[in-house]
Design a protein around this motif. Structure first.
Motif, PDB file in Angstrom:
ATOM      1  N   GLY A 142      59.413  57.493  45.640  1.00 39.88           N
ATOM      2  CA  GLY A 142      58.813  58.731  46.146  1.00 39.88           C
ATOM      3  C   GLY A 142      57.436  58.515  46.717  1.00 39.88           C
ATOM      4  N   LEU A 143      56.812  59.618  47.128  1.00 35.20           N
ATOM      5  CA  LEU A 143      55.433  59.570  47.591  1.00 35.20           C
ATOM      6  C   LEU A 143      54.504  59.850  46.417  1.00 35.20           C
ATOM      7  N   LEU A 144      53.403  59.108  46.367  1.00 36.98           N
ATOM      8  CA  LEU A 144      52.306  59.388  45.446  1.00 36.98           C
ATOM      9  C   LEU A 144      51.226  60.067  46.282  1.00 36.98           C
ATOM     10  N   ILE A 145      50.940  61.318  45.941  1.00 37.51           N
ATOM     11  CA  ILE A 145      50.064  62.154  46.768  1.00 37.51           C
ATOM     12  C   ILE A 145      48.810  62.522  45.981  1.00 37.51           C
ATOM     13  N   SER A 146      47.650  62.322  46.614  1.00 39.19           N
ATOM     14  CA  SER A 146      46.365  62.685  46.010  1.00 39.19           C
ATOM     15  C   SER A 146      45.838  63.906  46.752  1.00 39.19           C
ATOM     16  N   GLN A 157      51.613  67.748  55.248  1.00 36.51           N
ATOM     17  CA  GLN A 157      50.883  68.146  56.460  1.00 36.51           C
ATOM     18  C   GLN A 157      50.572  69.642  56.458  1.00 36.51           C
ATOM     19  N   VAL A 158      51.496  70.444  55.919  1.00 40.38           N
ATOM     20  CA  VAL A 158      51.277  71.890  55.874  1.00 40.38           C
ATOM     21  C   VAL A 158      50.110  72.216  54.931  1.00 40.38           C
ATOM     22  N   VAL A 159      50.128  71.598  53.743  1.00 41.18           N
ATOM     23  CA  VAL A 159      49.139  71.921  52.711  1.00 41.18           C
ATOM     24  C   VAL A 159      47.798  71.224  52.984  1.00 41.18           C
ATOM     25  N   GLY A 160      47.858  69.997  53.517  1.00 39.01           N
ATOM     26  CA  GLY A 160      46.648  69.206  53.719  1.00 39.01           C
ATOM     27  C   GLY A 160      46.308  68.466  52.443  1.00 39.01           C
ATOM     28  N   VAL A 161      46.430  67.136  52.450  1.00 43.87           N
ATOM     29  CA  VAL A 161      46.180  66.345  51.237  1.00 43.87           C
ATOM     30  C   VAL A 161      45.116  65.299  51.523  1.00 43.87           C
ATOM     31  N   SER A 162      44.598  64.660  50.472  1.00 42.05           N
ATOM     32  CA  SER A 162      43.540  63.660  50.655  1.00 42.05           C
ATOM     33  C   SER A 162      44.111  62.309  51.080  1.00 42.05           C
ATOM     34  N   ALA A 163      45.187  61.878  50.405  1.00 41.39           N
ATOM     35  CA  ALA A 163      45.725  60.533  50.626  1.00 41.39           C
ATOM     36  C   ALA A 163      47.155  60.464  50.103  1.00 41.39           C
ATOM     37  N   ALA A 164      47.897  59.460  50.552  1.00 36.70           N
ATOM     38  CA  ALA A 164      49.255  59.267  50.029  1.00 36.70           C
ATOM     39  C   ALA A 164      49.714  57.847  50.293  1.00 36.70           C
ATOM     40  N   THR A 165      50.718  57.449  49.516  1.00 38.81           N
ATOM     41  CA  THR A 165      51.422  56.192  49.766  1.00 38.81           C
ATOM     42  C   THR A 165      52.827  56.365  49.212  1.00 38.81           C
ATOM     43  N   GLN A 182      72.559  53.497  53.467  1.00 37.21           N
ATOM     44  CA  GLN A 182      71.746  54.717  53.330  1.00 37.21           C
ATOM     45  C   GLN A 182      70.430  54.434  52.622  1.00 37.21           C
ATOM     46  N   ILE A 183      70.503  53.657  51.544  1.00 40.20           N
ATOM     47  CA  ILE A 183      69.298  53.341  50.753  1.00 40.20           C
ATOM     48  C   ILE A 183      68.306  52.542  51.596  1.00 40.20           C
ATOM     49  N   ALA A 184      68.804  51.523  52.287  1.00 38.87           N
ATOM     50  CA  ALA A 184      67.914  50.658  53.075  1.00 38.87           C
ATOM     51  C   ALA A 184      67.240  51.456  54.195  1.00 38.87           C
ATOM     52  N   ALA A 185      67.997  52.354  54.821  1.00 33.84           N
ATOM     53  CA  ALA A 185      67.417  53.153  55.909  1.00 33.84           C
ATOM     54  C   ALA A 185      66.399  54.151  55.370  1.00 33.84           C
ATOM     55  N   ALA A 186      66.721  54.815  54.258  1.00 34.67           N
ATOM     56  CA  ALA A 186      65.777  55.768  53.657  1.00 34.67           C
ATOM     57  C   ALA A 186      64.496  55.048  53.271  1.00 34.67           C
ATOM     58  N   ASN A 187      64.633  53.833  52.749  1.00 35.36           N
ATOM     59  CA  ASN A 187      63.475  53.025  52.353  1.00 35.36           C
ATOM     60  C   ASN A 187      62.612  52.665  53.573  1.00 35.36           C
ATOM     61  N   SER A 188      63.258  52.296  54.668  1.00 32.90           N
ATOM     62  CA  SER A 188      62.508  51.914  55.867  1.00 32.90           C
ATOM     63  C   SER A 188      61.789  53.113  56.476  1.00 32.90           C
ATOM     64  N   LEU A 189      62.459  54.259  56.485  1.00 32.68           N
ATOM     65  CA  LEU A 189      61.853  55.471  57.055  1.00 32.68           C
ATOM     66  C   LEU A 189      60.655  55.945  56.221  1.00 32.68           C
ATOM     67  N   SER A 190      60.651  55.575  54.955  1.00 37.81           N
ATOM     68  CA  SER A 190      59.652  56.105  54.024  1.00 37.81           C
ATOM     69  C   SER A 190      58.210  55.767  54.421  1.00 37.81           C
ATOM     70  N   ASP A 191      57.973  54.588  54.990  1.00 36.89           N
ATOM     71  CA  ASP A 191      56.597  54.227  55.350  1.00 36.89           C
ATOM     72  C   ASP A 191      56.042  55.125  56.457  1.00 36.89           C
ATOM     73  N   ILE A 192      56.920  55.644  57.321  1.00 39.03           N
ATOM     74  CA  ILE A 192      56.478  56.618  58.332  1.00 39.03           C
ATOM     75  C   ILE A 192      56.068  57.918  57.628  1.00 39.03           C
ATOM     76  N   TYR A 193      56.911  58.345  56.682  1.00 39.40           N
ATOM     77  CA  TYR A 193      56.623  59.589  55.960  1.00 39.40           C
ATOM     78  C   TYR A 193      55.344  59.473  55.126  1.00 39.40           C
ATOM     79  N   ALA A 194      55.138  58.278  54.541  1.00 42.03           N
ATOM     80  CA  ALA A 194      53.944  58.091  53.700  1.00 42.03           C
ATOM     81  C   ALA A 194      52.663  58.302  54.496  1.00 42.03           C
TER      82      ALA A 194
END
Ligand code: CO
Ligand code: CO
Ligand code: CO
Length: 301
Positions: A259-263, A170-178, A34-46
Motif C-alpha cells: 500500500g501507500l504510506l501517507i504523511s 491529491q484531493v485532500v492534499g498530503v505532505s508526503a507519500a511512498t 495482475q500482481i506484477a502490473a499492479a506493483n509496477s503501476l504503484s510507483d506512479i501512484y506513490a
C-alpha cells in the motif's frame, strides 16, 4: 530515493517514469500478471500521478514452457493496465530460464502537485492503505503451509491498485507519500523519514497484518529479503524490547504491490480516512512524524 523519475515537460505537465519486474510469486499465471502490473503501476501512484502508457518487460523459457502460460501472464497484466485507465503500447521479451514479468510505466502529474517522500512534516500522522505480510505469506505458500483463504486475501491485496489512494491524496492534499515494496514497511518508512529530515514513531501492535502473517512469521517462514532489510537498516530502527521478534520481523518483510504510506497533517486525517473508506479501501493510522535523528524509526509496543 523517490519511487519514480520525474521530468518537467511544460509549466503544467511533468512526466513520471518507472520500471519494475520480477519472478512469479504465485502459481496462477494470470494472477501473477495482475500482481506484477499492479506493483509496477504503484510507483506512479506513490508520486500522486496518473499512469498513461505501459510497456511489457518479459523473460520467458519459450523453448521449454507452454507459451499459453505467458499468454495468461500478459492477459493479467493487460487487465490491470486497463483498470488503471492506461494503454499498453508494446514491450520486449527475451528467452530466459526463469520467467519474469513487469512493466515500464509512464505517467503524468502537475509539477506543483508531485507527491514525494521528502516532505513529511513534524506533527504529521501516518496512514497505511494495505496490510503487511505478502513476503512471509508467499514464502509460506512455497513451503506448502498456506491455506486457500489466507492466500486469497493476500492475492486480493496484491492485485489491488493504489489508484484510489493516489486520487484521494491529491484531493485532500498530503505532505508526503511512498509505496511499501521490497524494502519492507520499515525500509520505505526509513527512506521517507531520512529524505524528509525527520523521525517516525510507529506502534507495532497497531500495524495491519494480512491474516495468519504473524503465525507464519513465528514458524520462521521468512523470505531472504527480510533478513537483508533488517541488516541494511540496522540501528536506524529503534525497536522496543517489548515488541515480539515475530512482529518486528513482519515490519521488515519485503512487500509485493504493498500500500501507500501517507504523511499528512493531523487535521486532515479523518477527511482522508473517510474518502478512502468511501472508495472501499481499509486505511489504518499507524504512527506519526516526530523529532529525532533523520531516518530513525521508533517502534513501540
Ligand atoms: Co516505490
Ligand atoms: Co519500484
Ligand atoms: Co525490442
Amino acid at each position: 530515493m523517490d519511487d519514480a523519475g520525474v521530468y518537467k515537460l511544460t509549466e503544467d505537465t511533468a512526466l513520471i517514469q518507472t520500471l519494475d519486474f520480477f519472478t512469479p510469486i504465485v502459481d496462477d499465471p494470470f494472477l501473477f500478471g495482475q500482481i506484477a502490473a499492479a506493483n509496477s503501476l504503484s510507483d506512479i501512484y506513490a508520486m500522486g500521478g496518473i499512469p498513461l502508457t505501459a510497456l511489457n518487460i518479459v523473460c520467458f523459457p519459450a523453448k521449454s514452457e507452454d507459451l499459453a502460460l505467458l499468454g495468461e501472464i500478459l492477459k493479467g497484466g493487460a487487465e490491470k493496465i486497463k483498470e488503471a485507465g492506461a494503454i499498453l503500447l508494446g514491450g520486449h521479451s527475451v528467452e530466459d530460464a526463469e520467467p519474469k514479468y513487469g512493466l515500464s510505466v509512464t505517467g503524468i502529474v502537475h509539477p506543483n502537485k508531485i507527491i514525494t517522500n521528502a516532505t513529511a512534516r513534524l506533527g504529521d500522522v501516518l496512514i497505511l492503505t494495505k496490510p503487511l505480510g505478502t513476503g512471509i505469506l508467499t514464502t509460506a505458500l512455497k513451503g506448502g503451509v498456506l491455506n486457500e483463504k489466507d492466500l486469497s486475501f493476500a492475492i486480493k491485496s496484491m492485485t489491488a491498485l493504489n489508484r484510489f489512494a493516489a486520487e484521494e491524496m491529491q484531493v485532500v492534499g498530503v505532505s508526503a507519500a511512498t509505496d511499501i515494496t521490497g524494502f519492507g514497511f520499515l525500509g520505505h518508512a526509513h527512506e521517507l523519514a531520512l529524505a524528509s529530515g525527520v523521525a517516525l514513531r510507529i506502534n507495532a501492535h497497531k500495524m495491519p497484518l494480512l491474516s495468519n502473517t504473524l503465525e507464519m512469521a513465528e514458524m520462521g517462514l521468512l523470505p531472504g529479503g527480510l533478513h537483508g532489510n533488517r541488516r541494511y537498516l540496522g540501528e536506524k530502527i529503534d525497536i522496543s524490547p517489548e515488541v515480539k521478534v515475530a512482529l518486528a520481523d513482519v515490519l521488515f518483510d519485503p512487500q509485493t504491490s504493498g500500500g501507500l504510506l501517507i504523511s499528512l497533517p493531523g487535521e486532515k486525517e479523518s477527511l482522508l480516512m473517510d474518502k478512502l473508506k468511501e472508495k472501499g479501501l481499509n486505511p489504518y493510522l499507524v504512527g506519526k512524524v516526530v523529532e529525532g535523528p533523520p531516518g530513525t524509526i521508533y517502534v513501540s509496543a
